[in-house]
Design a protein around this motif. Sequence first.
Motif, PDB file in Angstrom:
ATOM      1  N   ALA A  35       0.856  -1.200   0.000  1.00 31.58           N
ATOM      2  CA  ALA A  35       0.000   0.000   0.000  1.00 31.58           C
ATOM      3  C   ALA A  35       0.882   1.237   0.000  1.00 31.58           C
ATOM      4  CB  ALA A  35      -0.899  -0.001   1.233  1.00 31.58           C
ATOM      5  N   CYS A  36       0.415   2.244  -0.723  1.00 27.94           N
ATOM      6  CA  CYS A  36       1.247   3.406  -0.995  1.00 27.94           C
ATOM      7  C   CYS A  36       1.208   4.402   0.152  1.00 27.94           C
ATOM      8  CB  CYS A  36       0.740   4.060  -2.277  1.00 27.94           C
ATOM      9  SG  CYS A  36       1.915   5.140  -3.001  1.00 27.94           S
ATOM     10  N   THR A  37       2.393   4.844   0.557  1.00 24.28           N
ATOM     11  CA  THR A  37       2.442   5.863   1.611  1.00 24.28           C
ATOM     12  C   THR A  37       3.069   7.152   1.107  1.00 24.28           C
ATOM     13  OG1 THR A  37       4.557   4.918   2.278  1.00 24.28           O
ATOM     14  CG2 THR A  37       2.605   4.215   3.501  1.00 24.28           C
ATOM     15  N   ARG A  38       3.538   7.105  -0.116  1.00 21.41           N
ATOM     16  CA  ARG A  38       4.258   8.292  -0.599  1.00 21.41           C
ATOM     17  C   ARG A  38       3.540   8.840  -1.823  1.00 21.41           C
ATOM     18  NH1 ARG A  38      10.502   6.705  -0.737  1.00 21.41           N
ATOM     19  NH2 ARG A  38      10.595   8.879  -1.429  1.00 21.41           N
ATOM     20  N   ILE A  39       2.885   9.961  -1.628  1.00 16.27           N
ATOM     21  CA  ILE A  39       2.094  10.541  -2.706  1.00 16.27           C
ATOM     22  C   ILE A  39       2.953  11.573  -3.437  1.00 16.27           C
ATOM     23  CG2 ILE A  39      -0.056  11.680  -3.316  1.00 16.27           C
ATOM     24  CD1 ILE A  39      -0.372   8.966  -1.816  1.00 16.27           C
ATOM     25  N   GLU A  40       3.161  11.348  -4.719  1.00 15.02           N
ATOM     26  CA  GLU A  40       4.012  12.256  -5.486  1.00 15.02           C
ATOM     27  C   GLU A  40       3.159  13.209  -6.318  1.00 15.02           C
ATOM     28  OE1 GLU A  40       7.198  10.213  -7.509  1.00 15.02           O
ATOM     29  OE2 GLU A  40       7.031   8.501  -6.157  1.00 15.02           O
ATOM     30  N   SER A  41       3.812  14.234  -6.832  1.00 15.02           N
ATOM     31  CA  SER A  41       3.068  15.231  -7.608  1.00 15.02           C
ATOM     32  C   SER A  41       2.536  14.644  -8.909  1.00 15.02           C
ATOM     33  CB  SER A  41       3.964  16.433  -7.911  1.00 15.02           C
ATOM     34  OG  SER A  41       5.106  16.005  -8.643  1.00 15.02           O
ATOM     35  N   THR A  42       3.086  13.485  -9.301  1.00 15.89           N
ATOM     36  CA  THR A  42       2.644  12.880 -10.549  1.00 15.89           C
ATOM     37  C   THR A  42       1.579  11.806 -10.315  1.00 15.89           C
ATOM     38  OG1 THR A  42       4.573  11.442 -10.311  1.00 15.89           O
ATOM     39  CG2 THR A  42       4.773  13.290 -11.821  1.00 15.89           C
ATOM     40  N   VAL A  50      -3.474   3.839   8.578  1.00 11.99           N
ATOM     41  CA  VAL A  50      -2.477   4.200   7.571  1.00 11.99           C
ATOM     42  C   VAL A  50      -3.157   4.393   6.211  1.00 11.99           C
ATOM     43  CG1 VAL A  50      -0.506   3.325   6.237  1.00 11.99           C
ATOM     44  CG2 VAL A  50      -0.538   3.109   8.726  1.00 11.99           C
ATOM     45  N   LYS A  51      -4.018   3.473   5.874  1.00 18.92           N
ATOM     46  CA  LYS A  51      -4.710   3.552   4.587  1.00 18.92           C
ATOM     47  C   LYS A  51      -5.506   4.848   4.470  1.00 18.92           C
ATOM     48  CE  LYS A  51      -5.783  -1.372   4.180  1.00 18.92           C
ATOM     49  NZ  LYS A  51      -6.923  -2.267   3.981  1.00 18.92           N
ATOM     50  N   GLU A  52      -6.230   5.128   5.540  1.00 21.71           N
ATOM     51  CA  GLU A  52      -7.095   6.302   5.531  1.00 21.71           C
ATOM     52  C   GLU A  52      -6.268   7.580   5.405  1.00 21.71           C
ATOM     53  OE1 GLU A  52     -10.161   8.196   4.889  1.00 21.71           O
ATOM     54  OE2 GLU A  52     -10.239   6.004   5.120  1.00 21.71           O
ATOM     55  N   LYS A  53      -5.167   7.598   6.156  1.00 23.38           N
ATOM     56  CA  LYS A  53      -4.323   8.797   6.195  1.00 23.38           C
ATOM     57  C   LYS A  53      -3.765   9.099   4.801  1.00 23.38           C
ATOM     58  CE  LYS A  53      -0.018   9.466   7.961  1.00 23.38           C
ATOM     59  NZ  LYS A  53       1.017   8.850   8.781  1.00 23.38           N
ATOM     60  N   ASN A  54      -3.336   8.046   4.119  1.00 15.08           N
ATOM     61  CA  ASN A  54      -2.721   8.285   2.818  1.00 15.08           C
ATOM     62  C   ASN A  54      -3.762   8.664   1.754  1.00 15.08           C
ATOM     63  OD1 ASN A  54       0.139   7.968   3.171  1.00 15.08           O
ATOM     64  ND2 ASN A  54      -0.360   5.881   3.794  1.00 15.08           N
ATOM     65  N   ARG A  55      -4.958   8.123   1.906  1.00 19.47           N
ATOM     66  CA  ARG A  55      -6.015   8.496   0.973  1.00 19.47           C
ATOM     67  C   ARG A  55      -6.284   9.985   1.102  1.00 19.47           C
ATOM     68  NH1 ARG A  55      -8.316  10.157  -2.245  1.00 19.47           N
ATOM     69  NH2 ARG A  55     -10.203   9.564  -3.384  1.00 19.47           N
ATOM     70  N   ALA A  56      -6.189  10.446   2.316  1.00 19.27           N
ATOM     71  CA  ALA A  56      -6.500  11.850   2.589  1.00 19.27           C
ATOM     72  C   ALA A  56      -5.426  12.784   2.037  1.00 19.27           C
ATOM     73  CB  ALA A  56      -6.665  12.058   4.097  1.00 19.27           C
ATOM     74  N   LYS A  57      -4.233  12.264   1.822  1.00 17.72           N
ATOM     75  CA  LYS A  57      -3.149  13.120   1.318  1.00 17.72           C
ATOM     76  C   LYS A  57      -3.431  13.592  -0.102  1.00 17.72           C
ATOM     77  CE  LYS A  57       1.015  11.314   3.626  1.00 17.72           C
ATOM     78  NZ  LYS A  57       2.192  10.464   3.349  1.00 17.72           N
ATOM     79  N   LEU A  58      -4.205  12.800  -0.833  1.00 15.99           N
ATOM     80  CA  LEU A  58      -4.446  13.132  -2.233  1.00 15.99           C
ATOM     81  C   LEU A  58      -5.459  14.266  -2.345  1.00 15.99           C
ATOM     82  CD1 LEU A  58      -4.606   9.514  -3.594  1.00 15.99           C
ATOM     83  CD2 LEU A  58      -3.123  11.296  -4.542  1.00 15.99           C
ATOM     84  N   PRO A  59      -5.257  15.129  -3.294  1.00 13.88           N
ATOM     85  CA  PRO A  59      -6.239  16.197  -3.507  1.00 13.88           C
ATOM     86  C   PRO A  59      -7.533  15.598  -4.063  1.00 13.88           C
ATOM     87  CG  PRO A  59      -4.599  16.212  -5.256  1.00 13.88           C
ATOM     88  CD  PRO A  59      -4.156  15.185  -4.254  1.00 13.88           C
ATOM     89  N   ALA A  60      -8.514  16.442  -4.208  1.00  8.21           N
ATOM     90  CA  ALA A  60      -9.797  15.978  -4.737  1.00  8.21           C
ATOM     91  C   ALA A  60      -9.586  15.359  -6.107  1.00  8.21           C
ATOM     92  CB  ALA A  60     -10.771  17.148  -4.840  1.00  8.21           C
ATOM     93  N   ALA A  61     -10.327  14.297  -6.372  1.00  8.80           N
ATOM     94  CA  ALA A  61     -10.141  13.586  -7.637  1.00  8.80           C
ATOM     95  C   ALA A  61     -10.694  14.385  -8.804  1.00  8.80           C
ATOM     96  CB  ALA A  61     -10.810  12.220  -7.570  1.00  8.80           C
ATOM     97  N   HIS A  62      -9.964  14.315  -9.891  1.00  9.34           N
ATOM     98  CA  HIS A  62     -10.460  14.932 -11.114  1.00  9.34           C
ATOM     99  C   HIS A  62     -11.494  14.008 -11.734  1.00  9.34           C
ATOM    100  CE1 HIS A  62     -10.471  17.241 -14.805  1.00  9.34           C
ATOM    101  NE2 HIS A  62     -10.369  16.101 -15.468  1.00  9.34           N
ATOM    102  N   ASP A  63     -12.495  14.583 -12.333  1.00  7.79           N
ATOM    103  CA  ASP A  63     -13.563  13.773 -12.909  1.00  7.79           C
ATOM    104  C   ASP A  63     -13.321  13.560 -14.402  1.00  7.79           C
ATOM    105  OD1 ASP A  63     -15.790  12.418 -13.520  1.00  7.79           O
ATOM    106  OD2 ASP A  63     -17.212  14.045 -13.043  1.00  7.79           O
ATOM    107  N   TYR A  64     -13.012  12.310 -14.760  1.00  9.43           N
ATOM    108  CA  TYR A  64     -12.772  11.997 -16.172  1.00  9.43           C
ATOM    109  C   TYR A  64     -14.040  11.534 -16.879  1.00  9.43           C
ATOM    110  CZ  TYR A  64      -7.720  12.442 -15.701  1.00  9.43           C
ATOM    111  OH  TYR A  64      -6.471  12.928 -15.518  1.00  9.43           O
ATOM    112  N   THR A  65     -15.152  11.623 -16.200  1.00 10.39           N
ATOM    113  CA  THR A  65     -16.395  11.177 -16.819  1.00 10.39           C
ATOM    114  C   THR A  65     -16.608  11.918 -18.149  1.00 10.39           C
ATOM    115  OG1 THR A  65     -17.246  11.008 -14.595  1.00 10.39           O
ATOM    116  CG2 THR A  65     -18.840  10.761 -16.390  1.00 10.39           C
TER     117      THR A  65
END
Lengths: 326, 357, 175, 657
Positions: free
Chosen positions: B137-144, B202-217
Motif C-alpha cells: 500500500a502506498c504511503t508516498r504521494i508524489e506530484s505525478t 495508515v490507509k485512511e491517512k494516505n487516501r486523505a493526502k491526495l487532492p480531490a479527484a479529477h472527474d474523467y467522466t
Amino acid sequence: MSTLEQLKEQIRKALPDLDVVIGWEQGYDAMHATPLFIREEADIDRLIWSPLCVHSLGTYLTGLTKSSKVQKVGLVVKGCDSRAIVQLTQERMIPRENVTLFGVGCSGCLSHARLEYKVEQGGHYVEDMHAITFNGDKVEVAVDGGVESFDFDTVCLEKCLTCRFPNAIATEHFAGEEVPVAPKREKAPSLEAFEKLPLDERFAFWQDQMRRCVRCYACRNTCPMCVCRDHCISTSRNPHWVSQEASTAENFMFQMIHTMHLAGRCIECGECQRACPVDLPIMLFRRTMVHAVKDTFNYVSGADPEATPPLLTFKAEEDNINERGW
Amino acid sequence: MEAKFISHDDTTGWLDALSEQHVVLAPMWDNTVVTFRPHVKGRTPVLDRMPVLPPKEGVFPQNEMLLKYKYDKDPENLDRTSVQVKETLPQDTAVVVGARPCGTRGMTVFDRVYNCEKIRDPYYVGRRENTLFVTVACTRIESTCFCHDVGSHPADAEASDVLLVPVAGGYVAEPVTERGNALLDSPFFAPAGERSAEAAEVKEKNRAKLPAAHDYTGCGEKLMDRFNDLAFWEEQSAKCISCGACTYLCPTCYCFNITDESVGLTGKRLRTWDNCMSFQFTLEGSGHNPRPTKAHRLRNRVNHKFAYYPDLHGGAIACCGCGRCIKSCPVSVDIRAIVRAAQTYTPKPAPEGGDER
Amino acid sequence: MSARTGVLTEGRELRIVGFLCNWCSYGGADTAGVARFEQPTDLRIIRVPCSGRIDPLFIMRALVSGADGVLVSGCHPRDCHYAEGNYYARRRLELLKQFLPITGIDPQRFEYTWVSASEGARWQDVVTKFTNRIHDLGPAPRMQGGSGYDELCLKQIEEGVKQGAACPCHKERAL
Amino acid sequence: MRIGVFVCHCGSNIAATVDCPSVAEAAKLFPDVVFATDTMYACSEPGQDGIIQAIKEHRLDGCVVASCSPRMHEPTFRRALERAGLNRYMLEMANIREHVSWIGKNKELNTGKATELVRIAAEKLRLNTPLFANQFDVTKRVLVIGGGVAGIQAALDCADAGIQVIMVERETSIGGKMAKLDKTFPTVDCSSCILGPKMVDVAQHPNITLYAASEVEEISGYVGNFDVKVRRKATYVNWASCTGCGLCMEKCPSKKSHDAFNEGVATTTAINIPFPQAIPKKAAINPEFCMKLQKGKCGVCAKVCPTKCIDFEQQDTIVSEKVGAIVAATGYDLFDWTVYGQYGAGRYPDVVTSLQYERMMNASGPTSGHIQRPSDGREPKRVVFIQCVGSRDKSVNRPYCSGFCCMYTAKQAVLTKDHIPDSDSYVFYMDIRSPGKGYDEFTRRAQEQYGVQYVRGRVSMVYPKGDVLVVRGADTLAGTQVEVEADLVVLAVGVEASKGAAHLAEKLRISYDQYGFFMESHPKLKPVETNTAGVYLAGCSQGPKDIPTSVGQGSAAAAKVLTLFAKDKLESDPQVSSVNQNRCVGCLKCTMTCPFGAIKDVKDRAGNTKAEVIETVCQGCGICTVTCPHGAIQLQHFTDNQILAEVNALCQPELEF
C-alpha cells in the motif's frame, strides 16, 4: 531589467516575424520546467528562465524546420544548446536563416537526480520537496516544512562543472549579462574515476548497466544531434544492425551506434543521460569520444559554424594519428 | 483468511523462502534506480518507493521468446527442408513483490485484452495464472500520482493477492485471494492482531493526502470530438520527442511486436514491447504510415487509454494513474493535462477576416 | 618467421574477423598465398571494395557478437584505389581504437593497418603477429543475458551487486 | 533463394590441404543451399559446363564458387552464370586457395576454414540482387605518359588506328633511354637509326599531340572519361617559333650546364637542344645555369635568336585534355651507384656507369665516339666491367635482377674491342642471364670471338694505384682472389622505377610495388592492365625489361586501348551506391565525402532535398554508405545487410535447440 524580462522583450519584438518561439515554462510541479511553445504574445508571460531549464530545445529544430507549416523558428538557448545549433548548421541539417536564436548566459543547470539523492541523504522524501530557489552558489529547497540548502556545485549537472561555453554563441539576440567562463573541473569527475578501472572491471560494469536499458530511445530522441529520427538504423530491419531483443549485448550495440554516430558531433549537452529513465551513465561514452576527437583532430564540436566536422574531411598527413608501426 | 504481521527484519527471510519455489520479482537497487529484479537470497527488497519500471514485466516481459525453430535439411534431398518448432510456454510460478497498488491494478487492463472470451493468449495467461502479486500500500504521494482520478486509491487491492500495509516495525499482510492467503502460511508471519487497526489508519491517512479527484467522466467523447482536430494534437504534442519512455514504463501499455531473429538454420520468434510513439509503430510494408507525425501518435496513446479502451471495455480507463509517464518523460509531457485540455476545449474565436479551417 | 597454427599451440582457433579492401590488402593476402607464405588459420576475411566502406560499427558488431579480434587492412595512405577512402577510414578507425578502452573491450583486439597488393610477406607478418596477439589475450569476454529472468540473469545480479557497489560514476553524485 | 555451391579442387592446389568433398557436404546444410558439389577444375570448360548444367537442372538462383581468389576468376564465373541465364551478380566466391590451402598445411583446420568461408559467401549471396549495367560514352582519345620507346610504340599504334593520342614527356625530347644508346644487342645495330624514324613519326603524325617538357599534374574521372591536367613547364623558349637552328647554343656563354642527356659525361650550354635528333627539336633554357635567369645579366640568346623566341618571363602553363584511356610508360632510372663506395663511384673519375659509357662510345656523344678516360683523356687499354651494381643485392634493397645488364655488358665489351682493337675487357659477373632470341649466342661470341674475360665473382673493392685502378674481386670458379689493373671501370648499374613514379601512381590510382614499379593486374594474364580500368602499362615502368619486350608491351597496351575503344559505349559497373529516398533526410553529408562528385541533390515530389547517385560516375567505393548515419545510401552488392550477414555468420552461434 532581469535576464528573463530582457528575454521576454526580445521575443515580444521578434514574435510577429516568427511562427513559433520555443522556451521553457513551469512544469507539472515546482521542481520541473517543461518546454514552452510560444505562438501568441500571451504565451510569453509563461516563459521562465532558471537552472530548471535543462532541456536542449535544439532537438525540436530538425523536425520543425522540415515541417511544411512552420517556417521560422525562434529558440531560447544556453551555451551548450547553442553549440548544437552551430553543429547542425555546419552539417546543413537546418536552414539557419529560418532560425532565430535568443541566447542567454548560464551558470549551470540543476541535476534532479543529484538533488534527489542529496535530499534523501538528508532523511527526507523527495516528494515532499515543494519549492526550490536558486540563490547564487546555493540551492534552497523547501522540504517537510523546513529548508535544506546545498552548494550548487553538488547538485548541478555534471556537464556544468566542465562547461567552457556558458554563454550562447552565434545567436541573433542575447539577454542578460555574459557569464564568465570558469570550468570547475578539467575533466568530468565520473570519467576520471571510471578511467582508473582496469579493462575487465569496465567490461563488467557495462555488462551490469546495459542489462537495465529498456531501449525506449529517450537518449536518442532528446539528443539534438540525432537527426535521423524516424530512420534511425537502430530501429530498422534494412539495414538491420540490432535485434529487437532488448538484451545486454544488443542494448550495448545500440549505445555504440549512438556514440559512433556522434563522433565529432557530440556537443556534450548531456541530454541523453539526463533523459534516461533508468539512469544509464552513457555520458562516459560520449565524453570519451569527445576527448578522442579533441586529441586526434584538435576539433571541438559546435564551436565554429564554418568548420568541417572531422569525419567529413581528412588530411593526407594526419597530425596526431600514430600508425603504430604495423 | 486473516491478516498477518511480518516484521521488516523477516521480509528478506520470507522472500528467501518463497524463492525456493517461485521466481520472486522484487524491487531492488539496480545501481542508482529501483527496478524489479529476481530476488537474490539475503538481499533486502526496496519496498519504500515506487520502482522505475512497472510490474508488468512479471507477466508480460519486454522480451518473450514465443518459440524456437530449427530447419532440418535432408542431405540426400536438399529440396526437402523440414522445420521443428518448440513453443516456449512459461513454466515458472512467480511472485511479484513490492508493486504499488497502481502498478498491480494495471494488470486488469491486460486481462481484459489477453484473457477474455475472444482471446486467450497462452503466453500471457500462462504467466498470469502462475503469478501472484504481493502489493505494498502506498504511503508516498508524489506530484505525478493520480490513481484516485482513475478510480483507485493508495491501498487498492484490486488484482493483488496480498496487500502489505506498512505499520510500525513491519507490514500488515492482508490476504486478498486464497492463493495469496497460502503465501502467508509461513513461520515469518504472526497474526496481525491489533495492528490491523493501525493498518486501517495508515490507509485512511494516505487516501486523505491526495487532492480531490479529477472527474474523467465523459472524457472519451470529448477526446473523440477532437479526433479530427489535428491542430489540437499538434499543440498538445509539440514538446513530445517521440521516445518510448512513457509506454515502456507504463503498467498498462500492452502493445507488442513480433520478430523472427534467425541465426543460420535456427532462430527464435520474439515478442517485444512495442511503442506507439515510434514512427515504426503501424508503419506499413508499403512505406505508408497512417500515423505519420507525433501528433497522430500521441493522439493514439491518449485516446487509447481514455477513449478507445473504455469504449470497448465498459468504461474502464486504460490508465492506472501511477504517473511514471509524466515523471520519466524527458520533457515532462503530462497526460492529465492533455485529457483536461480536451475536456475543457473551447474553440478559439476565429481571427478577423475569416475562418482558417 | 615461423607461422603458427592456432589449434596446435592453443588447443583451438579463436574467432578473428578481417575486413580487407579489394584492391590492396585482399590482393596482398592473395600475393602471400601465391608465394605460399604460411599463416595461422584463425582469420576469416570479409572482402569489401575499399577501407572507406568499413563502418567502425561492423567492427563493434563483430566484437559484440562474438569475435575475439578484428583486423582491418587497406591501401597505404596515398595509394587508395578510390583516392581518398583510406583517409576517411583512418579517421574513423582511429577514433574507434581510442574509444574502445572505455567499453572495457581490450583495444588490442582491434587493429588497422595498410598492406599493398605486392606486400605478401608483410601480410604474412601482420596476420601472424595479430593472431599471436589475440591468442595471448585469449577468448574475449561476452556481453550476456539481460533478456528475461533466467538463471544467468540471477547470477549476474549477484555479480552486479558487487560491481554496482563499486560504480564510480554514481558515487560522484555525492560530490 | 536456391543456391548452388561448387568447391574446386584446383587439381591438387586446393585438394592437397583441404578436404573439398567434405566442404561441399557441409555446405549442403547451409540455408537456401539446394545443391553442392566438388569439382576438379571449376574454371575449366567441363567445370564451367558443370556449373551451367547444375544451374539449369536445379533451378539455381545463385552460385557460390569456392576456389581461387575472386581477383582471379570472378569474371570467368560471372560469365558462366550469364551463359546459364542468371544475372552475373548472383555469384559469390570463397577464396579457399590463396587464403586457405596455400597458406596452411593442417588439413583439418583448412577444411574448417574453407567451410566457413563458403558459409559467409552463401549468407551474403542470400541477400544479393541482380544488378544491371548502365551505358556511357567513351572519349576515344588516349594519354601516353612517357616518350621512351615503349610509349612511342603505344602512341604510334594507337595513332595509326585512328585514335587521337596525347603524349606527355617530362624531358625536352622524346626518345627516352634508348635515344642515349650507341648500339643495341644482340644485333649491334645503331640505336638511333632504328629509334629515330619512330620519333619523327611521332612528331609528324596528325593524330599525335606531343607535350614535351611537361608532366601530368592531375587526373580525375574514370575509364572512358578521364580529365587530365598537363603542366607544361617553362622552357623560356617560345616553341611555336623556335626552329631548332641552334644559334643560341653556339653563343651561350654559360657552358658549364649539366648535360643530363650525356649523363654528365660532358657539360653543355644553359640553353640547349639535348641532341641533334631531338624531337621536338627545340631549345630550352636550364634556369639553374642561365646567367640571365640567375643574375639578370646576359640575354645573349635572345639577341642572336633569329625568330626572337626567347622569353625569360615564361611561366608554367596548365592544359586540360579529355581522354578515355591512359598508358603509363614512364620507364626507369638508374640505381644510385654511389651507394657502392667500395667501387669508388663518384670519387674516381675513371669509374663510370654503363649509360655514361654508352654516351662515350656514341658517335654523336661528347667524345664523338672515341672512348677516353674522363681523368686524362687517354684511350683505355684495359676495361673492367662490374655487373649487378644495384641488382640482386639485398643489402641495398634491390633484390631483383635488372634483366638486361648481362646483355648490354657483353655488347659494351664487344664494342670496346671494335673501338680499341688492342684492348682487353674483363667482366665480373654473378650469373650470365641471357634468355632471349640470339642472346646466349651473343654472350658466347663476346667471350669466344672477342676474347672478353668473364670472371665469376663479386668485386670487393676498386682502388687507385698510380694512374690505374685496381679491381679486387673473387674468382669463385677458380676459388681465388683476383686483382685486375684497369684503365677504366664500367659499372653495370641496375634499374629502378622512374623518379616520381609512385607519385604518378597515386594520381592514376594504380598500385605500385615496394620498389616503385607499377603493379600489373595479373603478373601473367594481365601484364599490361592495371586494377584501375582504362589505365595500362608499358615498358620498364612495370619492371625492368629490354627493348623488344618494351616495344611488345607498347603494342600490347595499344591493343588494350583499341579493344576498349572498339565499343562506342562502355558499361558501367552496377556495383554502385543507391539512395533509398524514403530513408534519406537530405543532409547531403555523402556529397561531402564522395571522392568522385558522384552524388547530386535533387528535390522529391514534396520538395524535400534528397541525395541521388550519378551511376556512371560512382566508382563503388562505399565511403558514402559509411558516411550516411541512417543507412539511406547503400553500396549495391556490399550493402550493410550483406556485410552484416557475413559478420553474423562468423560471429553469432546458432541457437541451442
